[in-house]
Design a protein around this motif. Structure first.
Motif, short mmCIF file in Angstrom:
data_model
loop_
_atom_site.label_atom_id
_atom_site.label_comp_id
_atom_site.label_asym_id
_atom_site.label_seq_id
_atom_site.Cartn_x
_atom_site.Cartn_y
_atom_site.Cartn_z
N ALA A 269 0.83 -1.21 0.00
CA ALA A 269 0.00 0.00 0.00
C ALA A 269 0.86 1.25 0.00
O ALA A 269 1.86 1.34 0.70
N GLU A 270 0.47 2.22 -0.83
CA GLU A 270 1.16 3.50 -0.89
C GLU A 270 0.29 4.57 -0.22
O GLU A 270 -0.93 4.58 -0.38
N ASP A 271 0.93 5.43 0.52
CA ASP A 271 0.24 6.58 1.10
C ASP A 271 -0.86 6.17 2.08
O ASP A 271 -1.84 6.88 2.26
N VAL A 272 -0.71 4.96 2.67
CA VAL A 272 -1.69 4.49 3.65
C VAL A 272 -0.96 4.11 4.92
O VAL A 272 -0.05 3.27 4.90
N ILE A 273 -1.31 4.74 6.02
CA ILE A 273 -0.70 4.43 7.30
C ILE A 273 -1.69 3.60 8.12
O ILE A 273 -2.74 4.09 8.52
N SER A 274 -1.37 2.33 8.32
CA SER A 274 -2.26 1.45 9.06
C SER A 274 -1.99 1.58 10.56
O SER A 274 -0.84 1.46 10.99
N PRO A 275 -3.03 1.80 11.35
CA PRO A 275 -2.83 1.91 12.80
C PRO A 275 -2.44 0.59 13.44
O PRO A 275 -1.95 0.56 14.57
N ASN A 276 -2.68 -0.51 12.71
CA ASN A 276 -2.38 -1.84 13.27
C ASN A 276 -1.16 -2.49 12.64
O ASN A 276 -1.02 -3.70 12.63
N THR A 277 -0.27 -1.68 12.09
CA THR A 277 0.95 -2.20 11.49
C THR A 277 1.73 -3.04 12.51
O THR A 277 1.84 -2.69 13.67
N ASN A 278 2.25 -4.17 12.01
CA ASN A 278 3.07 -5.03 12.85
C ASN A 278 4.52 -4.56 12.85
O ASN A 278 5.04 -4.14 11.81
N GLY A 279 5.16 -4.63 14.00
CA GLY A 279 6.60 -4.43 14.03
C GLY A 279 7.27 -5.55 13.25
O GLY A 279 6.84 -6.71 13.33
N LYS A 280 8.30 -5.24 12.49
CA LYS A 280 8.94 -6.27 11.67
C LYS A 280 10.32 -5.82 11.21
O LYS A 280 10.58 -4.63 11.05
N ILE A 281 11.18 -6.80 10.97
CA ILE A 281 12.48 -6.57 10.33
C ILE A 281 12.60 -7.59 9.21
O ILE A 281 12.44 -8.78 9.44
N GLN A 305 8.65 -2.68 20.97
CA GLN A 305 8.88 -4.07 20.58
C GLN A 305 10.07 -4.20 19.64
O GLN A 305 10.67 -5.28 19.54
N MET A 306 10.42 -3.11 18.97
CA MET A 306 11.54 -3.17 18.01
C MET A 306 12.85 -3.49 18.71
O MET A 306 13.76 -4.05 18.09
N TYR A 307 12.99 -3.13 19.98
CA TYR A 307 14.20 -3.48 20.72
C TYR A 307 14.43 -4.99 20.70
O TYR A 307 15.53 -5.49 20.42
N LYS A 308 13.37 -5.74 21.00
CA LYS A 308 13.46 -7.19 21.05
C LYS A 308 13.65 -7.78 19.66
O LYS A 308 14.44 -8.72 19.48
N LEU A 309 12.95 -7.23 18.67
CA LEU A 309 13.08 -7.74 17.30
C LEU A 309 14.51 -7.54 16.79
O LEU A 309 15.10 -8.43 16.17
N ALA A 310 15.08 -6.36 17.07
CA ALA A 310 16.46 -6.09 16.64
C ALA A 310 17.44 -7.02 17.34
O ALA A 310 18.39 -7.52 16.73
N LYS A 311 17.19 -7.28 18.62
CA LYS A 311 18.08 -8.18 19.37
C LYS A 311 18.00 -9.61 18.81
O LYS A 311 19.00 -10.34 18.78
N THR A 312 16.81 -9.99 18.36
CA THR A 312 16.66 -11.31 17.74
C THR A 312 17.55 -11.43 16.51
O THR A 312 18.20 -12.45 16.27
N VAL A 313 17.59 -10.35 15.70
CA VAL A 313 18.46 -10.35 14.51
C VAL A 313 19.93 -10.39 14.92
O VAL A 313 20.71 -11.20 14.41
N VAL A 314 20.32 -9.53 15.85
CA VAL A 314 21.72 -9.44 16.27
C VAL A 314 22.21 -10.76 16.88
O VAL A 314 23.36 -11.17 16.67
N ASP A 315 21.34 -11.44 17.60
CA ASP A 315 21.72 -12.69 18.25
C ASP A 315 21.65 -13.90 17.31
O ASP A 315 22.05 -15.01 17.68
N SER A 316 21.13 -13.69 16.10
CA SER A 316 21.00 -14.80 15.15
C SER A 316 22.30 -15.03 14.40
O SER A 316 23.22 -14.20 14.41
N ILE A 317 22.37 -16.16 13.72
CA ILE A 317 23.55 -16.50 12.90
C ILE A 317 23.61 -15.63 11.65
O ILE A 317 24.62 -15.64 10.93
N HIS A 318 22.53 -14.89 11.37
CA HIS A 318 22.45 -14.12 10.13
C HIS A 318 23.03 -12.72 10.25
O HIS A 318 23.24 -12.06 9.22
N TYR A 319 23.29 -12.25 11.45
CA TYR A 319 23.76 -10.87 11.61
C TYR A 319 25.22 -10.76 11.16
O TYR A 319 26.07 -11.55 11.56
N MET A 320 25.49 -9.76 10.33
CA MET A 320 26.80 -9.60 9.70
C MET A 320 27.73 -8.62 10.42
O MET A 320 28.86 -8.43 10.00
#
Length: 376
Positions: A269-281, A305-320
């Motif tokens: 969606a363009e130009d649409v801000i959803s109030p129920n957007t999910n946090g995601k990376i 919630q982004m703090y925890k999501l970012a930490k999940t990435v950093v702690d994963s084998i995929h973080y560079m």
């Protein structure tokens, strides 16, 4: 001069511009972006900055051109308005594409006009694009969408139409690149994609185009279709990368650039801000997207919630590591609760990592492919 190897199709929006502005020179030099000028939506029409504008389309295109120039002045860029009606005009009566091309060129951007195969039957569009002036050392890019891919099932008709478009532009294939754009590929299998691309290439490969690129996006328009469960992780296969690798090996005699839609597809969606957007990376890894999904920003935790999501990435084998890209450094900072960011920030962060990953991924594949040919 380092050659381009990546042709991303970016929405001409702040998140993508930020990612490009923050890109390392080694990644930027390898990238030849196609900017998709988004349609004018309600958010633009009601924006305070355009409140007193008597020519909204001109003002919007001027602003978009300025933003593109800030990241591409002195360099090349492809620019298109695929979602607009083919006969869209400004308040001054000029077609929107020549209008923005002129603005960009005045700001030092070397514009590569994008020719829409699907739009060529529109007299207004055709005449507008025929009137675009391209320097002798410049070139065009023919965008072959689903209409062209379907037409390739009749090779004679498809070749005749492509050659007619080139003839209308008074150019040889050597002055035109070919972008085979599948758009949203979530519903297509790898076999479908390679079969359809192969039909196109059987016709076009012998013609001598400047270079070829395939593009598509495997990410669905909404995150719940990629990862069903809230506060969990999942992977989405990047079929567009597998397609490009297959074509690169099958047609080694032509020049290839890898193309995709970055981290958000053509149907988001363009130009649409959803109030129920999910946090995601959306974190690009080998032939996949590693998706870390949170929950609605209206639920407890909200943006934090982004703090925890970012930490999940950093702690994963995929973080560079933080030095891989600006985006990776921002992910680390978020995991340390130094900032939360909004949806635009995370498009920029995810796009930054994606660009760095893809440039390296394509280069590595090219080296392996060249080495295998030499060894034979």
């Amino acid at each position: 001069m380092t050659a381009n190897n990546y042709l991303p199709i970016y929405k001409a929006k702040p998140g993508e511009f930020r990612a490009l502005a923050e890109a390392k020179k080694t990644h930027d030099r390898r990238t030849l972006p196609l900017f998709e000028v988004c349609r004018i939506g309600e958010g633009v029409r009601t924006a305070a900055r355009f409140k007193n504008s008597s020519a909204l389309t001109c003002a919007y295109l001027d602003e978009t051109a300025q933003r593109i120039a800030q990241v591409r002045s002195g360099r090349s860029a492809l620019v298109d308005a695929f979602q607009w009606n083919p006969d869209s005009l400004t308040e001054t009566g000029e077609h929107v594409l020549p209008y923005i091309y002129s603005r960009l060129e005045s700001m030092g951007v070397q514009v590569i006009p994008v020719i829409g195969y699907d739009r060529w039957d529109s007299t207004t569009y055709r005449l507008a694009m025929q009137g675009v002036e391209v320097p002798e050392d410049g070139y065009y890019c023919m965008r072959l969408d689903s209409h062209a891919i379907e037409d390739a099932e009749d090779p004679e008709f498809f070749e005749e139409r492509v050659l007619d478009i080139l003839d209308d532009l008074s150019i040889e294939p050597e002055r035109c690149a070919a972008l085979i754009d599948f758009g949203d590929v979530t519903a297509l299998s790898i076999e479908d994609l390679t079969d359809q691309a192969d039909r196109v290439m059987q016709v076009l490969a012998p013609l001598g185009f400047k270079f070829f690129s395939t593009a598509g996006c495997s990410l669905p328009p909404s995150i719940d279709k990629a990862v069903k469960k809230q506060d969990s992780t999942g992977k989405v296969i990047r079929k567009e990368m597998l397609l490009w690798q297959a074509m690169r090996v099958t047609y080694p005699q032509v020049k290839w650039l890898f193309g995709d839609y970055g981290v958000r597809g053509p149907n988001t969606a363009e130009d649409v801000i959803s109030p129920n957007t999910n946090g995601k990376i959306r974190h690009t890894i080998g032939q996949s997207y590693y998706i870390v999904r949170g929950h609605s920003v209206q639920q407890p935790g909200k943006g934090a919630q982004m703090y925890k999501l970012a930490k999940t990435v950093v702690d994963s084998i995929h973080y560079m590591g933080k030095d891989f890209s600006w985006g990776d450094a921002r992910i680390l900072a978020c995991s340390k609760e130094e900032f939360k960011g909004n949806s635009t920030d995370w498009i920029a962060i995810d796009t930054s990592h994606h660009m760095a990953w893809v440039v390296a991924e394509v280069e590595e594949f090219e080296l392996k492919t060249t080495a295998s040919v030499v060894s034979v």
